[in-house]
Design an enzyme around this catalytic site. Structure first.
Site, PDB file in Angstrom:
ATOM      1  N   GLU A   1       1.498  -0.148  -4.791  1.00  0.00           N
ATOM      2  CA  GLU A   1       0.489   0.819  -5.219  1.00  0.00           C
ATOM      3  C   GLU A   1       1.140   2.192  -5.322  1.00  0.00           C
ATOM      4  O   GLU A   1       1.555   2.774  -4.315  1.00  0.00           O
ATOM      5  CB  GLU A   1      -0.665   0.874  -4.213  1.00  0.00           C
ATOM      6  CG  GLU A   1      -1.717   1.905  -4.607  1.00  0.00           C
ATOM      7  CD  GLU A   1      -2.364   2.598  -3.419  1.00  0.00           C
ATOM      8  OE1 GLU A   1      -3.504   3.055  -3.561  1.00  0.00           O
ATOM      9  OE2 GLU A   1      -1.715   2.692  -2.356  1.00  0.00           O
TER      10      GLU A   1
ATOM     11  N   ASP B   1       0.819  -1.210   0.000  1.00  0.00           N
ATOM     12  CA  ASP B   1       0.000   0.000   0.000  1.00  0.00           C
ATOM     13  C   ASP B   1       0.856   1.264   0.000  1.00  0.00           C
ATOM     14  O   ASP B   1       1.954   1.289   0.552  1.00  0.00           O
ATOM     15  CB  ASP B   1      -0.900  -0.027   1.241  1.00  0.00           C
ATOM     16  CG  ASP B   1      -1.958   1.058   1.229  1.00  0.00           C
ATOM     17  OD1 ASP B   1      -2.639   1.214   0.205  1.00  0.00           O
ATOM     18  OD2 ASP B   1      -2.111   1.740   2.266  1.00  0.00           O
TER      19      ASP B   1
END
Length: 713
Positions: free
Chosen positions: A448, A415
């Site tokens: 990401e 993330d």
């Protein structure tokens, strides 16, 4: 003699044999497909920007006899020639029969020499392959040379078909864990299936119950939203929300009790493996739940120029001077712009591992503005932002995720990668991969990075040493493409794939997607552009076809196969796959089907259930995703530019070429003579992907009262 150094551009040229030319003259122009002629009647000329240096009167001169390649005796189709090329940056290709009617390959090949070199250029009239190789290298290949000659990255990390599932919204296999054993009401345990911002009851047991369904979609890898123990609820009043999404971690060693136990996770992994499917974790390295508050009651970001970090004695220092080194001793009372404090005594020890409870392991500079320095140093509107420049944080995160990898997890999606300093990834990625690959040589990670620019995205796979990033560039362009924009944007986008190429990664490793849990679903974006009914269904199908049949590893966001549209991003894109109690989920439109309160048992809409429009077997799509891709551009006169939509982009598997065909159509990319006034090409700039803004980041929605913890995600 100085040994010539051949750049990465030459490496691309050396691989040109894999990219034969194609016809760029439209069929309407009446051009015929060329076939290979007998070499005694064939003339092959090396043309390029260095021809005048080799003795020709001008560059790009197909009629120059000085750079004609000689037929290779006994071959019948091969030609070669050796030339002394000076230092410089050049481009070249070959032209046949002294004219521009037929040339190879379609695009000019780059050649960068950091010193003069004797090079052998070759051409095969059977395959259309162009090659170049140095002839004057001194001595045998060195270890550094051999390190460049690696296998093409196709197996096995380029062939997954992901199913991205939010466990809390997928299936409730064990109602006994709905409240995680926490007493009280929904603000204590976070369970309220009628509120789209709270836990709904989905869990690991539910996923195990539905493995037949997941496998039936052609899935090879299940990607789970973060599964670690979360802060159950953050915020108050209208801003209260639960950690159902998994991004408010307090314990990095334990599965969230709302979802199950560590043992159940091991069982899920084992059962998935028994079916030939992998399991990927969504992980976080740069923030935790909002546990730390600031004594000052202020949260506006304070930059380092205004207030530098200070050691325990009050002396200012730059943290970047200590990357990879022990930090000076820090004191929460004097070292930070804001004084970190805990709201309750229980909060002082709530995080696991214990080093996470040390407030000096966080940046403590206030909320990020999503730009500049604050992008990597600021809190995600309250989520405690780790001091990732510290070696203790790097070592701690490496230890956490190396341990999970050795449990049998097959890979990680990481993330918020762009909000962490690049040096962290340069240390974290190689170390975790090394630990994980002791037991699983195919272990894989991707990050990401919310940005649509391949040049920027690739920074994290090259300099940052992550194996891949999820392809936001593809997502933005496929939606624009389905809305009807010119295909030139796709052409230009794919032409930038080489940004990702280095010794251990390339564009084929990138997971591709059409929508997700943050930005919303592809159907929502297309519906927002005015498409509806059958038209919407066809455009959604088009995005799926492009994702499944082009390079990269397709990611299906759970519920897309049910025709979910959604009303927006964030919570409005996280519908239940079981009989929902959320009124908005039950009444919102669905592609090709009726809305309602139901439990998904099979893909139910025409747009997503029929093959190959939705999820063809991985075996049937792997060749197409790793095969040749070509762009056909209509012929144009000097100075002209292509009209929107006039460029055709196509993808083909190597195996799709008819076996009776000797080679692809000839490249007719130069129908007129080249000259200083003749532009060689017109390039349409890539359309950038959406950048994250506070408005987009609704999952981190600002609360009215920061002191009690904001509601985000």
């Amino acid at each position: 003699m100085k040994r010539p150094v051949l750049s990465g551009a030459l490496v691309a040229a050396l691989l040109a044999s894999a990219a034969p030319g194609i016809s760029t003259t439209p069929a309407a122009a009446g051009s015929a497909t060329a076939t290979a002629a007998d070499p005694t009647t064939r003339t092959v000329t090396l043309v390029g920007s260095f021809q005048d240096e080799l003795g020709c009167e001008t560059d790009w001169a197909p009629a120059c006899e000085v750079t004609v390649l000689d037929p290779v005796e006994g071959s019948g189709t091969a030609y070669q020639g050796t030339f002394e090329v000076p230092e410089g940056s050049w481009e070249f290709k070959v032209a046949l029969d002294g004219a521009w009617g037929e040339s190879y390959p379609a695009d000019d090949l780059p050649l960068v020499l950091e010193g003069p070199a004797s090079l052998e250029f070759s051409f095969d009239d059977e395959t259309g392959a162009v090659g170049v190789a140095p002839t004057g290298l001194e001595g045998p290949a060195t270890p550094a040379d051999e390190d460049l000659a690696r296998d093409s990255l196709r197996q096995p990390v380029t062939r997954e078909q992901f199913y991205f599932v939010m466990a809390d919204r997928f299936a409730n296999g064990d109602p006994s864990n709905d409240t995680a054993g926490i007493e009280g009401d929904r603000l204590d345990h976070g369970f309220d299936p009628a509120d789209k911002g709270f836990y709904h009851g989905g869990d690991l047991a539910g996923i195990m119950d539905r493995l037949d369904y997941i496998e039936g979609l052609g899935t090879t890898a299940i990607w789970l939203t973060p599964s670690f123990k979360n802060r159950p609820v953050q915020g108050t009043g209208e801003d209260a929300s639960a950690g159902y999404h998994g991004y408010w971690v307090t314990d990095f060693t334990q599965i969230d009790p709302h979802l199950g136990t560590n043992e159940e996770m091991r069982t899920l992994v084992d059962e998935a493996h028994a079916r030939g499917m992998k399991v990927y974790f969504d992980i976080i390295t740069n923030h935790t739940a909002d546990v730390i508050d600031y004594e000052e009651g202020e949260y506006t970001y304070v930059d380092k120029a205004t207030e530098p970090y200070r050691d325990a004695a009050g002396n200012a220092f730059d943290d970047r001077d200590y990357l990879g080194k022990p930090f000076p001793l820090l004191d929460p009372e004097v070292s930070f712009p804001y004084t970190p404090v805990f709201r309750t005594e229980a909060d002082e020890t709530v995080k696991v591992p214990d080093w996470l409870n040390d407030p000096t392991m966080y940046h403590n500079r206030g909320d990020s503005t999503w730009a500049g320095e604050s992008s990597t140093y600021g809190d995600f509107i309250g989520l405690d932002d780790l001091f990732t420049e510290r070696t203790e944080v790097v070592d701690g995160m490496v230890d956490i995720y190396s341990t999970w990898a050795q449990m049998g997890i097959d890979g990680f999606r990481v993330d918020t990668v762009k909000h962490v300093n690049l040096e962290f990834w340069q240390e974290f990625s190689p170390r975790v991969l090394e630990a994980a690959r002791r037991d699983d040589e195919d272990f894989f990670m991707f990050g990401e990075v919310f940005d649509g620019n391949p040049e920027y995205l690739s920074t994290f796979t090259t300099e940052g040493e992550l194996p891949a990033v999820i392809d936001f560039g593809f997502q933005g362009r496929v939606i624009d493409f389905a809305k009807g924009s010119a295909t030139t944007a796709l052409r230009t986008f794919y032409a930038q794939d080489d940004h990702y190429t280095d010794t251990d990664s390339n564009a084929y490793q990138l997971p591709t997607f059409t929508g997700n849990h943050d930005m919303g679903r592809a159907a929502m974006m297309l519906a927002g552009a005015g498409h509806e009914g059958e038209d919407l269904q066809q455009r959604v199908e088009l995005t799926n076809e492009l994702m499944f049949l082009t390079r990269g590893q397709p990611v299906v966001y759970y519920g897309d196969e049910q025709g979910f549209i959604g009303a927006g991003d964030d919570k409005d894109a996280r519908q239940d796959m079981f009989a929902t109690q959320v009124d908005s989920y039950a009444t919102e439109p669905v592609v090709g089907a009726r809305p309602g309160r139901w439990t998904a048992t099979t893909p139910r809409t025409p747009s997503t259930s029929r093959s190959p429009r939705w999820a063809p077997s991985p075996r049937s799509t792997r060749r197409s995703r790793t095969g040749r891709r070509s762009t056909a551009t209509p012929a144009r006169t000097p100075g002209s530019t292509p009209s929107p939509g006039s460029t055709r982009t196509s993808w083909s598997s190597t195996s799709w070429w008819p076996t009776t065909r000797r080679r692809p159509p000839a490249c007719r990319s130069r129908p007129t003579a080249r000259g200083p006034s003749s532009p060689r090409s017109t390039v349409t700039p890539a359309r950038p992907g959406r950048a994250p803004t506070p408005g987009w980041r609704s999952r981190w929605r600002r609360s009215r009262s920061r002191s009690t913890g904001p509601a985000r995600r």
